[in-house]
Enzyme design. Sequence first.
Site, mmCIF file in Angstrom:
data_model
loop_
_atom_site.group_PDB
_atom_site.id
_atom_site.type_symbol
_atom_site.label_atom_id
_atom_site.label_comp_id
_atom_site.label_asym_id
_atom_site.label_seq_id
_atom_site.Cartn_x
_atom_site.Cartn_y
_atom_site.Cartn_z
ATOM 1 N N GLY A 20 0.830 -1.195 0.000
ATOM 2 C CA GLY A 20 0.000 0.000 0.000
ATOM 3 C C GLY A 20 0.861 1.241 0.000
ATOM 4 N N THR A 22 2.044 5.171 -0.314
ATOM 5 C CA THR A 22 1.808 6.138 -1.388
ATOM 6 C C THR A 22 1.815 5.466 -2.746
ATOM 7 O OG1 THR A 22 2.880 7.854 -0.042
ATOM 8 C CG2 THR A 22 2.574 8.314 -2.380
ATOM 9 N N GLU A 56 6.928 13.951 1.785
ATOM 10 C CA GLU A 56 5.964 15.016 2.035
ATOM 11 C C GLU A 56 6.072 16.183 1.063
ATOM 12 O OE1 GLU A 56 7.360 15.559 6.005
ATOM 13 O OE2 GLU A 56 5.620 14.557 6.854
ATOM 14 N N ALA A 57 7.116 16.246 0.256
ATOM 15 C CA ALA A 57 7.293 17.338 -0.695
ATOM 16 C C ALA A 57 7.213 16.786 -2.108
ATOM 17 C CB ALA A 57 8.644 18.024 -0.472
ATOM 18 N N LYS A 85 4.025 24.797 -2.581
ATOM 19 C CA LYS A 85 5.487 24.791 -2.748
ATOM 20 C C LYS A 85 5.855 25.448 -4.073
ATOM 21 C CE LYS A 85 9.396 21.592 -3.304
ATOM 22 N NZ LYS A 85 9.819 20.171 -3.352
ATOM 23 N N GLU A 348 15.551 16.456 -4.307
ATOM 24 C CA GLU A 348 14.729 17.241 -5.231
ATOM 25 C C GLU A 348 13.279 16.741 -5.285
ATOM 26 O OE1 GLU A 348 14.993 19.952 -6.971
ATOM 27 O OE2 GLU A 348 17.126 20.486 -6.884
ATOM 28 N N THR A 350 11.721 13.874 -5.751
ATOM 29 C CA THR A 350 11.369 13.152 -6.974
ATOM 30 C C THR A 350 10.726 11.787 -6.736
ATOM 31 O OG1 THR A 350 13.646 12.294 -7.089
ATOM 32 C CG2 THR A 350 13.142 14.288 -8.358
#
Length: 506
Positions: A20, A22, A56-57, A85, A348, A350
């Site tokens: 499961g 993300t 989280e980003a 962001k 970065e 990604t």
Amino acid sequence: MSPAADHDAPHLRRIAIVGGGTAGWMAAAALSRVLNGSVAIALVESDAIGTVGVGEATIPPIRAFNALLGIDEDAFIRATGGTFKLGIEFAGWGDVGERYFHPFGVYGVDVGAVPFEALWHRLRAEPGARPLAAYSICAAAAATGRFQRPRTDPGNTPLHQIGHAFHFDAARYAAYLRRLAQAAGVVRHEGRIATVERGGDRIDAVLLDDGRRIEADFFIDCSGFASLLLGGAMGSAFLDWSHWLPNDRAVAVPSTAIPAPPPYTRATAHGAGWQWRIPLQHRTGNGVVFASAHLDEDAATDLLLANLDGTPLGDPRVLRFKAGRRAESWVGNCVALGLSAGFLEPLESTSIHLIQAGIARLLEMLPARDPDPAMVRRYNRLMGEEFDRIRDFIILHFHATRRDDTPYWRDLRTTAIPDSLAGRIAEYRATGRVYRDGDELFTRTSWLAVLEGQGVRATGVDPLAMTLSLDEARARLDRIAQVTQAAADRMPTHADFIAAHCQAAS
């Protein structure tokens, strides 16, 4: 149709997603949305197995993924405690004490066939020359904590050039996608994988630890670093990139929210790695990424806790990893997404993009029950190129530094880099030109931001820049900078925008 006839059908009938988090729920939500009930989709996960959960980003392509799912952006931000962001601030990367901003969107405006950066290079030594950030609406807005969405009406103003992504709670995002996927018919099975059953070059089923057997025509491996299906059952080799990217640990902890969360991620370099700060509405995500050859876990934990902008909300958690990717992302009737396919440290942001890219290409090449070998080769080539190009861009941050204050940075400065990256740096030094090859993720803006931000300087000037007189070139750049700053000054603050549109429930 009889079970035997169904089993022999040439088209897909059943897809099983193993894992499961993300990756798993992104795949489940996208496939169920696009396939619209024509294929049965099952997802197997265990609540007893933790997820990495610190992704989280994000970067701007996630907006296209959410749009594919029909997600309302304000509702999504509220549900995930998210913020916006505009880019990443890098502190201490070129040298100790230096800062630069990698913005989304674009720098300036090209003048016909003359790239903006060509004019900027020509004028950079002139009196009154401005830094690159002066020509970016995202950098100008981030500097004063402002945000608004890009204008979508016809036009070419700085407000049309805003690029944005999100910070959000990764666990909340997975839960949000889970609700969408299950509403669309995805069936979740709670349990651990005990055995992977193969028949020749195919996976036939996965056997759970309670004896249940999950059969499918096609399997998607989202089992994380374990790579149970692709790496384990199907034997796709791991390409180790730790000689280029030696960071192999992270310690993470959430802290209390920043009162006025800035619309950007911050990455601060330290003596043996770097620290992230990701501001959400309800908390701040923090972590130190480091090389265990240069820093032990206890010292990294102390470093993290000593450099928080708030009070810790839990105990620090250590993650262990190795940079690299699987030689093939698709083998037989199995595709890997997320950490099962490879890992590049989060510098970065990604990780989620690579999941998204894998899903997008899978949808483009969705196989019959027996995948076409040519299509599988194409998928593997494209995903390999995606990983490799992102790898090069991340290596650039560590290689292009003037820091020599610790053995860690001295090692990274002198380590041989991939030929593909070395050629790109050499070309920039000679001409000042930056390119975007095909549909690669990072744009001219991204390459220019990091190259210049970390002190890589061009000695030549693009001949196209000489097609304008010096006075005309100066006037154009002055006008771009003035209009950009004026547009940023009229934007609401990031906090006010969230309060007006997408404040999460307390």
